[in-house]
Design a protein around this motif. Structure first.
Motif, mmCIF file in Angstrom:
data_model
loop_
_atom_site.group_PDB
_atom_site.id
_atom_site.type_symbol
_atom_site.label_atom_id
_atom_site.label_comp_id
_atom_site.label_asym_id
_atom_site.label_seq_id
_atom_site.Cartn_x
_atom_site.Cartn_y
_atom_site.Cartn_z
ATOM 1 N N VAL A 368 0.875 -1.179 0.000
ATOM 2 C CA VAL A 368 0.000 0.000 0.000
ATOM 3 C C VAL A 368 0.911 1.227 0.000
ATOM 4 O O VAL A 368 1.699 1.423 0.937
ATOM 5 N N VAL A 369 0.813 2.031 -1.061
ATOM 6 C CA VAL A 369 1.651 3.224 -1.215
ATOM 7 C C VAL A 369 0.743 4.416 -1.444
ATOM 8 O O VAL A 369 -0.176 4.351 -2.268
ATOM 9 N N ASN A 370 1.000 5.492 -0.706
ATOM 10 C CA ASN A 370 0.240 6.720 -0.941
ATOM 11 C C ASN A 370 1.194 7.875 -1.194
ATOM 12 O O ASN A 370 2.319 7.900 -0.672
ATOM 13 N N SER A 371 0.759 8.813 -2.004
ATOM 14 C CA SER A 371 1.548 10.018 -2.265
ATOM 15 C C SER A 371 1.323 11.020 -1.148
ATOM 16 O O SER A 371 0.558 10.777 -0.207
ATOM 17 N N ALA A 372 1.976 12.178 -1.257
ATOM 18 C CA ALA A 372 1.754 13.245 -0.291
ATOM 19 C C ALA A 372 0.358 13.823 -0.489
ATOM 20 O O ALA A 372 -0.187 13.775 -1.596
ATOM 21 N N PRO A 373 -0.256 14.369 0.568
ATOM 22 C CA PRO A 373 -1.586 14.979 0.407
ATOM 23 C C PRO A 373 -1.537 16.107 -0.611
ATOM 24 O O PRO A 373 -0.540 16.831 -0.715
ATOM 25 N N ASP A 411 7.575 -3.929 6.087
ATOM 26 C CA ASP A 411 8.491 -2.829 5.793
ATOM 27 C C ASP A 411 7.634 -1.577 5.624
ATOM 28 O O ASP A 411 6.850 -1.480 4.674
ATOM 29 N N ALA A 412 7.765 -0.629 6.542
ATOM 30 C CA ALA A 412 6.931 0.578 6.517
ATOM 31 C C ALA A 412 7.808 1.789 6.768
ATOM 32 O O ALA A 412 8.732 1.744 7.582
ATOM 33 N N GLY A 413 7.501 2.888 6.064
ATOM 34 C CA GLY A 413 8.268 4.106 6.267
ATOM 35 C C GLY A 413 7.862 5.193 5.292
ATOM 36 O O GLY A 413 7.187 4.930 4.281
ATOM 37 N N PRO A 414 8.261 6.428 5.582
ATOM 38 C CA PRO A 414 7.913 7.550 4.701
ATOM 39 C C PRO A 414 8.715 7.512 3.410
ATOM 40 O O PRO A 414 9.799 6.936 3.340
ATOM 41 N N LEU A 415 8.181 8.176 2.380
ATOM 42 C CA LEU A 415 8.835 8.289 1.080
ATOM 43 C C LEU A 415 9.420 9.685 0.916
ATOM 44 O O LEU A 415 8.980 10.636 1.583
ATOM 45 N N PRO A 416 10.408 9.848 0.041
ATOM 46 C CA PRO A 416 11.031 11.179 -0.124
ATOM 47 C C PRO A 416 10.060 12.269 -0.555
ATOM 48 O O PRO A 416 10.256 13.432 -0.229
ATOM 49 N N ASP A 417 8.997 11.911 -1.288
ATOM 50 C CA ASP A 417 8.070 12.931 -1.769
ATOM 51 C C ASP A 417 7.004 13.303 -0.754
ATOM 52 O O ASP A 417 6.090 14.076 -1.061
ATOM 53 N N GLY A 418 7.078 12.745 0.455
ATOM 54 C CA GLY A 418 6.099 13.050 1.488
ATOM 55 C C GLY A 418 5.027 11.996 1.647
ATOM 56 O O GLY A 418 4.161 12.134 2.511
ATOM 57 N N GLY A 419 5.064 10.950 0.847
ATOM 58 C CA GLY A 419 4.093 9.878 0.963
ATOM 59 C C GLY A 419 4.529 8.835 1.988
ATOM 60 O O GLY A 419 5.441 9.059 2.785
ATOM 61 N N PHE A 420 3.871 7.675 1.924
ATOM 62 C CA PHE A 420 4.174 6.597 2.874
ATOM 63 C C PHE A 420 3.998 5.265 2.159
ATOM 64 O O PHE A 420 3.173 5.134 1.243
ATOM 65 N N ARG A 421 4.754 4.277 2.584
ATOM 66 C CA ARG A 421 4.739 2.958 1.941
ATOM 67 C C ARG A 421 4.676 1.876 3.006
ATOM 68 O O ARG A 421 5.407 1.919 3.999
ATOM 69 N N ILE A 422 3.785 0.917 2.798
ATOM 70 C CA ILE A 422 3.678 -0.261 3.661
ATOM 71 C C ILE A 422 3.771 -1.486 2.761
ATOM 72 O O ILE A 422 2.960 -1.636 1.825
ATOM 73 N N ALA A 423 4.739 -2.331 2.996
ATOM 74 C CA ALA A 423 4.939 -3.542 2.201
ATOM 75 C C ALA A 423 5.027 -4.730 3.141
ATOM 76 O O ALA A 423 5.769 -4.691 4.134
#
Length: 446
Positions: A368-373, A411-423
C-alpha cells in the motif's frame, strides 16, 4: 607520590560528590563537558584571587599575609562548588565574615564594607552553583543567612560605608538564586513530562498490542472452529457413509467426534471471555482478499482516490488459508484507514502479488503506497483528520503482530516525496499437487 589512605578518607567527604547529586555536568558523555565546570571555577579563581589580595592589602590596609590567606579562603573553595556547593558556601561565607571582622581591626577607610567587590562577584557565581543543586528550603536559608551576616556586621560599626554593599550582595544573591532555581525547576518539570509521555506512549502501545492480540484470537477462533466443525461432522457421519466398518473403527470415529465437540465447547467458552457483549458484528463471516474491491471503493467515497491491482498469480492461487486471507485484508484495511486519517486526498495504490523469498518459498506480497496529500489553491496541504502524533504507529503494532503469527515481514516508512509505503510479505505453502507461480517483484510507482 600516592595519597595516604588516611588523607584520602579525610578528604573524601569534602571533595567527593554529594551523596544525592553527581558533580555539575558529571553525567555528560563527553569528557570536556564534564570538566567544563571545573574550568570555569579555575578561571574565576585565577581572576579573583590576585585582585582580592591586592584590594585587601592596599585599599583595606591589611597585612599582606593575612590578605592573601583571606583571599584564598574566599576564592579557592569555588572548585568545591562543582560537587559540594553547600560545603563551599560554608567555607566562603565564613571567609567573608572573617574578612569583614579583620578589616575592623585596621585603620578606618572609605572602601566598600563588609563586602568587597570581587567577593560579591565570586559569591554570585557560588549562588548559581548552589541553586542548581539544592532544594528551596536550603536556598531560602542561604539567602536569609547572607542578609543577616551582611546587615548584622554592618550594624556593628554604624560609621562604616557598608549599607550599599550589604544591600547589593543581598539583592544580587537573591535574584541569582531565584532565577537559576526557577530555570532548574522548569527544566526538571520538562524532563519529567517527557518521561511521562514516553511511559504513556509505551503503555498505549502495549494496550494496543493486547487489544490486537485479543482481536486476532477471536478471529482465529472463527477459522479454527470451522475446521473443527468439519472434523466433527465427518467423524459422526463416517459410519453411515462408509460400509463395512469394524466395531473398532466405529469406536475410533466416535472418539474423534467426541474430542472435536469438546474442543469446540472449550473454544466457545474462551470466546465468551474474549468477545465483548456488544461485539455482535464480529460473528459475521470474516472478510478476505475477495473483499478488497469493496474496501477500495469505500475509501474512494471517503475522498481518497485509490487503485487496486491483483496479479493473475494471486487469482490463480485459489482459496488462501483463512488466517492469511483475513490478515491480508486487515492489513490493507488499516493501511487505508491511516491514509484517510493522516493524508486525506492522497492518491493511493494497493497491490497484491506473489514472489519468492531468498529461501525459495512463495510469499503473498501486499503493498500500500500513498503520495503526499494534495495542495490547495493557496499552496497548503490538506490538514490531517487526526493531529500529528495522535495514535502514531499504533496501527503498525497490529500489523506486526499479525505478521509475526504468520512468520511474515513488514516494511513501513515515509517516502522522499512526502508519501508513505507499507509492504508486507506472508509465506504461503504450495499445494502438494501443483507448484505456485510467482510474480516478478514490483512496486506500484506513486
Amino acid at each position: 607520590m600516592p595519597v595516604p589512605p588516611q588523607l584520602r578518607a579525610l578528604t573524601r567527604p569534602l571533595l567527593g560528590p554529594a551523596a544525592d547529586h553527581p558533580p555539575l555536568l558529571g553525567t555528560a558523555s563527553r569528557w570536556w563537558v564534564r570538566l567544563l565546570p571545573y574550568g570555569v571555577a579555575v578561571v574565576l579563581i585565577a581572576a579573583l584571587l590576585p585582585t582580592t589580595t591586592l584590594l585587601l592589602a592596599h585599599d583595606y590596609r591589611l597585612n599582606s599575609g593575612i590578605a592573601g590567606a583571606l583571599a584564598t579562603a574566599q576564592t579557592v573553595p569555588l572548585v568545591l562548588a562543582v560537587s559540594r556547593p553547600r560545603h563551599a558556601w560554608a567555607l566562603i561565607g565564613s571567609a567573608h565574615v572573617l574578612t569583614a571582622l579583620a578589616v575592623l581591626t585596621g585603620p578606618h577607610t572609605d572602601s566598600p564594607w563588609p563586602w568587597t567587590p570581587p567577593g560579591v562577584v565570586g559569591y554570585t557565581f557560588l549562588m548559581a552553583a548552589l541553586a542548581l543543586r539544592e532544594n528551596r528550603q536550603t536556598l531560602v536559608a542561604v539567602w536569609l543567612a547572607t542578609g543577616a551576616a551582611g546587615f548584622g556586621i554592618d550594624a556593628i560599626v554604624p560609621g562604616r560605608v557598608g549599607t550599599v554593599m550589604s544591600v547589593t550582595a543581598f539583592t544580587l544573591s537573591g535574584a541569582v538564586l531565584l532565577l537559576v532555581a526557577a530555570l532548574r525547576e522548569r527544566a526538571e518539570a520538562q524532563r519529567r513530562l517527557t518521561e511521562q509521555e514516553h511511559i504513556s506512549e509505551a503503555e498505549r502501545a502495549r494496550r494496543t498490542l493486547l487489544e490486537e492480540r485479543t482481536r486476532i484470537a477471536r478471529e482465529l477462533h472463527d477459522v479454527v472452529a470451522h475446521h473443527m466443525s468439519v472434523i466433527t461432522v465427518q467423524a459422526d457421519s463416517a459410519p453411515y457413509r462408509i460400509d463395512g466398518l469394524s466395531e473398532a473403527a466405529r469406536e475410533e470415529f466416535a472418539a474423534i467426534g467426541t474430542a472435536a465437540r469438546e474442543s469446540l465447547s472449550e473454544m466457545r467458552r474462551l470466546l465468551g471471555v474474549l468477545r465483548s457483549e456488544d461485539a455482535q458484528g464480529e460473528r459475521a463471516p470474516q472478510p478476505g482478499l475477495d473483499r478488497l474491491p469493496q474496501l477500495v471503493e469505500a475509501v474512494g467515497r471517503a475522498g481518497v482516490p485509490a487503485e487496486l491491482t491483483v496479479s493473475d498469480t494471486v487469482r490463480a492461487l485459489g482459496p488462501l488459508p483463512q488466517a492469511v486471507d483475513l490478515s491480508a485484508y486487515r492489513i490493507v484495511q488499516e493501511a487505508l484507514a491511516n491514509v484517510v486519517r493522516h493524508a486525506p486526498g492522497a492518491r493511493t495504490w494497493v497491490s497484491a502479488t506473489t514472489s519468492r523469498s531468498t529461501e525459495g518459498a512463495v510469499e503473498l506480497r501486499i503493498t500500500v503506497v500513498n503520495s503526499a496529500p494534495p495542495r490547495s489553491t493557496a499552496g497548503r496541504r490538506a490538514a490531517p483528520v487526526e493531529p500529528p502524533g495522535a495514535g502514531s504507529g499504533q496501527g503498525l503494532v497490529g500489523m506486526r503482530e499479525r505478521l509475526r503469527l504468520l512468520s511474515g515481514r513488514l516494511d513501513a516508512g515515509p517516502l522522499p516525496d512526502g508519501g508513505f509505503r507499507i509492504a508486507t510479505a506472508i509465506p504461503l505453502d504450495a499445494p502438494p499437487d501443483r507448484p505456485i507461480a510467482a510474480d516478478r517483484e514490483q512496486e506500484p510507482a506513486p
